[in-house]
Design a protein around this motif. Structure first.
Motif, PDB file in Angstrom:
ATOM      1  N   SER A 306       1.063  -4.741   7.255  1.00  0.00           N
ATOM      2  CA  SER A 306      -0.207  -4.242   6.721  1.00  0.00           C
ATOM      3  C   SER A 306      -0.268  -2.720   6.725  1.00  0.00           C
ATOM      4  CB  SER A 306      -1.373  -4.818   7.526  1.00  0.00           C
ATOM      5  OG  SER A 306      -1.229  -4.524   8.903  1.00  0.00           O
ATOM      6  N   MET A 307       0.350  -2.087   7.723  1.00  0.00           N
ATOM      7  CA  MET A 307       0.342  -0.618   7.767  1.00  0.00           C
ATOM      8  C   MET A 307       1.053  -0.040   6.548  1.00  0.00           C
ATOM      9  SD  MET A 307       2.305   2.271   8.546  1.00  0.00           S
ATOM     10  CE  MET A 307       2.158   3.846   9.355  1.00  0.00           C
ATOM     11  N   ALA A 308       2.174  -0.667   6.158  1.00  0.00           N
ATOM     12  CA  ALA A 308       2.936  -0.197   4.997  1.00  0.00           C
ATOM     13  C   ALA A 308       2.142  -0.362   3.705  1.00  0.00           C
ATOM     14  CB  ALA A 308       4.260  -0.950   4.901  1.00  0.00           C
ATOM     15  N   VAL A 309       1.400  -1.472   3.584  1.00  0.00           N
ATOM     16  CA  VAL A 309       0.590  -1.715   2.383  1.00  0.00           C
ATOM     17  C   VAL A 309      -0.461  -0.624   2.213  1.00  0.00           C
ATOM     18  CG1 VAL A 309      -1.093  -3.273   1.328  1.00  0.00           C
ATOM     19  CG2 VAL A 309       0.957  -4.212   2.405  1.00  0.00           C
ATOM     20  N   VAL A 310      -1.160  -0.308   3.295  1.00  0.00           N
ATOM     21  CA  VAL A 310      -2.174   0.758   3.258  1.00  0.00           C
ATOM     22  C   VAL A 310      -1.514   2.107   2.967  1.00  0.00           C
ATOM     23  CG1 VAL A 310      -3.903   2.004   4.609  1.00  0.00           C
ATOM     24  CG2 VAL A 310      -3.714  -0.484   4.814  1.00  0.00           C
ATOM     25  N   ILE A 398      -7.429  -7.323  -3.946  1.00  0.00           N
ATOM     26  CA  ILE A 398      -6.204  -6.523  -3.817  1.00  0.00           C
ATOM     27  C   ILE A 398      -5.612  -6.212  -5.186  1.00  0.00           C
ATOM     28  CG2 ILE A 398      -3.809  -6.533  -3.007  1.00  0.00           C
ATOM     29  CD1 ILE A 398      -5.737  -5.996  -0.794  1.00  0.00           C
ATOM     30  N   THR A 399      -5.550  -7.218  -6.054  1.00  0.00           N
ATOM     31  CA  THR A 399      -4.990  -7.016  -7.396  1.00  0.00           C
ATOM     32  C   THR A 399      -5.843  -6.042  -8.200  1.00  0.00           C
ATOM     33  OG1 THR A 399      -4.074  -9.259  -7.391  1.00  0.00           O
ATOM     34  CG2 THR A 399      -4.270  -8.177  -9.524  1.00  0.00           C
ATOM     35  N   ALA A 400      -7.169  -6.183  -8.127  1.00  0.00           N
ATOM     36  CA  ALA A 400      -8.074  -5.324  -8.905  1.00  0.00           C
ATOM     37  C   ALA A 400      -8.005  -3.876  -8.440  1.00  0.00           C
ATOM     38  CB  ALA A 400      -9.505  -5.842  -8.807  1.00  0.00           C
ATOM     39  N   ILE A 401      -8.104  -3.651  -7.125  1.00  0.00           N
ATOM     40  CA  ILE A 401      -8.178  -2.279  -6.631  1.00  0.00           C
ATOM     41  C   ILE A 401      -6.817  -1.578  -6.722  1.00  0.00           C
ATOM     42  CG2 ILE A 401      -7.725  -2.701  -4.164  1.00  0.00           C
ATOM     43  CD1 ILE A 401     -10.112  -0.756  -3.631  1.00  0.00           C
ATOM     44  N   SER A 402      -5.728  -2.309  -6.446  1.00  0.00           N
ATOM     45  CA  SER A 402      -4.408  -1.672  -6.557  1.00  0.00           C
ATOM     46  C   SER A 402      -3.991  -1.522  -8.014  1.00  0.00           C
ATOM     47  CB  SER A 402      -3.359  -2.470  -5.782  1.00  0.00           C
ATOM     48  OG  SER A 402      -3.161  -3.754  -6.345  1.00  0.00           O
ATOM     49  N   GLY A 403      -4.433  -2.456  -8.872  1.00  0.00           N
ATOM     50  CA  GLY A 403      -4.156  -2.329 -10.304  1.00  0.00           C
ATOM     51  C   GLY A 403      -4.846  -1.116 -10.890  1.00  0.00           C
ATOM     52  N   ALA A 404      -6.107  -0.896 -10.497  1.00  0.00           N
ATOM     53  CA  ALA A 404      -6.835   0.299 -10.950  1.00  0.00           C
ATOM     54  C   ALA A 404      -6.136   1.557 -10.462  1.00  0.00           C
ATOM     55  CB  ALA A 404      -8.271   0.256 -10.440  1.00  0.00           C
ATOM     56  N   GLY A 405      -5.680   1.537  -9.211  1.00  0.00           N
ATOM     57  CA  GLY A 405      -5.003   2.703  -8.649  1.00  0.00           C
ATOM     58  C   GLY A 405      -3.692   3.004  -9.338  1.00  0.00           C
ATOM     59  N   THR A 406      -2.894   1.966  -9.581  1.00  0.00           N
ATOM     60  CA  THR A 406      -1.583   2.194 -10.193  1.00  0.00           C
ATOM     61  C   THR A 406      -1.712   2.631 -11.656  1.00  0.00           C
ATOM     62  OG1 THR A 406       0.654   1.298 -10.308  1.00  0.00           O
ATOM     63  CG2 THR A 406      -1.103  -0.157 -11.041  1.00  0.00           C
ATOM     64  N   ALA A 407      -2.776   2.189 -12.338  1.00  0.00           N
ATOM     65  CA  ALA A 407      -2.993   2.608 -13.725  1.00  0.00           C
ATOM     66  C   ALA A 407      -3.476   4.060 -13.789  1.00  0.00           C
ATOM     67  CB  ALA A 407      -3.996   1.688 -14.414  1.00  0.00           C
ATOM     68  N   VAL A 411       1.581   4.895 -11.749  1.00  0.00           N
ATOM     69  CA  VAL A 411       2.680   4.627 -10.813  1.00  0.00           C
ATOM     70  C   VAL A 411       3.569   3.481 -11.286  1.00  0.00           C
ATOM     71  CG1 VAL A 411       3.240   3.909  -8.458  1.00  0.00           C
ATOM     72  CG2 VAL A 411       1.399   5.528  -8.854  1.00  0.00           C
ATOM     73  N   GLY A 412       2.979   2.339 -11.654  1.00  0.00           N
ATOM     74  CA  GLY A 412       3.767   1.192 -12.097  1.00  0.00           C
ATOM     75  C   GLY A 412       3.460  -0.035 -11.286  1.00  0.00           C
ATOM     76  N   PRO A 413       4.223  -0.283 -10.208  1.00  0.00           N
ATOM     77  CA  PRO A 413       3.917  -1.454  -9.380  1.00  0.00           C
ATOM     78  C   PRO A 413       2.664  -1.241  -8.552  1.00  0.00           C
ATOM     79  CG  PRO A 413       5.701  -0.187  -8.394  1.00  0.00           C
ATOM     80  CD  PRO A 413       5.405   0.441  -9.726  1.00  0.00           C
ATOM     81  N   ALA A 414       1.947  -2.319  -8.289  1.00  0.00           N
ATOM     82  CA  ALA A 414       0.741  -2.233  -7.457  1.00  0.00           C
ATOM     83  C   ALA A 414       1.007  -3.001  -6.161  1.00  0.00           C
ATOM     84  CB  ALA A 414      -0.450  -2.797  -8.219  1.00  0.00           C
ATOM     85  N   LEU A 415       0.020  -3.713  -5.671  1.00  0.00           N
ATOM     86  CA  LEU A 415       0.158  -4.480  -4.431  1.00  0.00           C
ATOM     87  C   LEU A 415      -0.170  -5.936  -4.697  1.00  0.00           C
ATOM     88  CD1 LEU A 415      -1.683  -2.001  -2.009  1.00  0.00           C
ATOM     89  CD2 LEU A 415       0.790  -2.164  -2.412  1.00  0.00           C
ATOM     90  N   GLY A 416       0.259  -6.796  -3.779  1.00  0.00           N
ATOM     91  CA  GLY A 416      -0.038  -8.217  -3.916  1.00  0.00           C
ATOM     92  C   GLY A 416       1.094  -8.972  -4.591  1.00  0.00           C
TER      93      GLY A 416
END
Length: 461
Positions: A306-310, A398-407, A411-416
């Motif tokens: 979890s630390m790595a994900v954050v 997780i998909t929504a917030i990391s998808g918004a961040g990666t877009a 960046v490309g890949p997100a999380l989840g």
């Protein structure tokens, strides 16, 4: 489009006809635009500059999507436009699976989109955005571009110089990857997407497919090269040997990179049974890839805990230096914010003192500080709105917030498990893909260049 056509002809793949026809369509439309707009050069107004910048980054993916639609992949236009925008904006998110067996023309086309997008971003960051005073980029205005009349002729000269340098670095990268064990085709495609910090690969396994420490470190080197200001490389070529290290943005970028790698390496080493060399190899590659916004992967870092994900979620927003192919918020904006906070704290401690925030030993104007603060606030607002929009399409948190961040950070890949480093964006709803496409455009054009077009005052000015 003619280059992928020739590659497909060489391997007797019928997709060459798709690329040839699409190439003819593009040449016809481009030729008509050229002929109908011939005439003497006129001064470029602010409105025209904004419209030209945004329309270019919308129209190219519109046509760039055509080969994906009519090739053997037979993507829907939504998927094709997503792939083309992800390529041109050097985001690297993909909806395509089975890359290992995909036609070589398509693989080359994806790489070319990112390569052209990379050099386009550099030229835009050096010439257009400082001229438009977007998000603090006026810090990097070149003296010769003080007035609009000087932009076009001088931009052509600078654009040619940057493009030649870009081509040279790409050739060196391709040669190094070929000597490290890639085929010529793989080396060329990965050189295109590495120097552009794009992240498209010729394999579903990304760089992990090659399982080579030498390839990993070569790509790390060129991802870092692609994330530093190209205008400084030009000065180095002209004989200013130490100009790169004298730039505070470069020093901050490299120092941050070392610090983040050290933190993650020590944490992983203390928490796993792997030896230090192996831990360092995978940590260096993936931290550099995400921080620079490239998006290559050698392993699924979301399984590191979890630390790595954050950790990876937050560093994806940082990005590289202004004037590079990298993306994200950019190092110089964090510098401006830190120096502003330090100056304010010193002012509190010594109310009668005069403390000016400085960048590269020069005082930062209130105009630049206001632009940077506005950009950071708007970035946060757009990120939250995009994350909300994605969640309304049915995506999990997780998909929504990391998808918004990666877009937004390109960046490309997100999380989840769905859109993480081992997944793709293929299964997302079409509405979510259009939201993400808009996020890529906003992030790549530094927000203001796009959003200002929706202001009534802009059209009345």
């Amino acid at each position: 489009m003619l280059f992928p056509a020739l590659v497909d002809v060489a391997v007797d793949n019928p997709d060459w006809q798709v690329f040839a026809i699409c190439s003819g369509i593009v040449m016809f439309v481009g030729g008509m635009l050229f002929l109908t707009n011939r005439g003497e050069d006129k001064e470029l107004s602010i409105q025209q500059a904004f419209i030209l910048t945004v329309s270019t980054w919308v129209v190219i993916p519109v046509f760039g999507a055509l080969p994906f639609v009519y090739s053997d992949l037979a993507l829907s236009y939504t998927d094709a436009f997503f792939e083309a925008m992800s390529g041109l904006s050097t985001t690297g998110s993909t909806v395509i699976t089975g890359l290992d067996g995909a036609p070589p023309g398509i693989l080359l086309w994806r790489a070319l989109l990112q390569w052209f997008g990379g050099v386009g971003i550099i030229i835009m960051a050096v010439i257009i955005l400082p001229f438009l005073r977007v998000g603090g980029m006026q810090l990097f205005k070149i003296g010769a571009f003080d007035t609009a009349e000087k932009v076009l002729p001088r931009a052509a000269q600078l654009g040619v110089a940057i493009s030649l340098l870009y081509v040279g670095l790409t050739i060196i990268c391709a040669a190094a990857l070929w000597m490290a064990g890639m085929t010529v085709f793989e080396a060329v495609c990965h050189a295109f997407t590495t120097i552009a910090t794009g992240g498209y690969s010729t394999s579903d396994g990304s760089i992990g497919h090659f399982d080579s420490a030498l390839i990993d470190y070569i790509i790390v080197l060129f991802m870092i090269i692609g994330s530093m200001p190209f205008i400084l490389y030009l000065k180095m070529v002209q004989g200013h040997s130490f100009v790169l290290w004298r730039d505070s943005q470069v020093r901050w970028f490299l120092s941050l990179l070392v610090l983040l790698i050290a933190i993650m390496t020590l944490w992983r080493w203390s928490d796993s049974n792997q030896n230090m060399i192996e831990v360092l190899r995978y940590t260096v590659f993936n931290v550099v890839s995400i921080l620079t916004g490239t998006g290559f992967a050698t392993t699924d870092y979301t399984t590191w805990g979890s630390m790595a994900v954050v950790f990876f979620f937050f560093i994806m927003f940082i990005g590289g230096c202004a004037g590079s192919t990298s993306c994200g918020i950019k190092i110089f904006r964090f510098q401006v914010m830190v120096t502003m906070v330090v100056a304010h704290l010193r002012k509190i401690l010594r109310p009668n003192g005069i403390f000016l925030p400085r960048y590269n030993d020069r005082p930062i104007s209130t105009d630049v500080m206001g632009s940077v603060i506005s950009y950071l606030f708007l970035f946060l607002v757009c990120f939250l709105i995009l994350a909300l929009g994605l969640s309304l399409t049915g995506l999990d948190f997780i998909t929504a917030i990391s998808g918004a961040g990666t877009a937004m950070a390109n960046v490309g890949p997100a999380l989840g498990p769905t859109i993480g480093p081992t997944g793709t964006f293929q299964t997302l709803p079409d509405t979510a893909k259009w939201f993400l496409t808009m996020g890529m455009l906003l992030g790549r054009l530094e927000l203001f260049a796009v959003l200002i077009l929706f202001s009534p005052q802009f059209w009345r000015a």
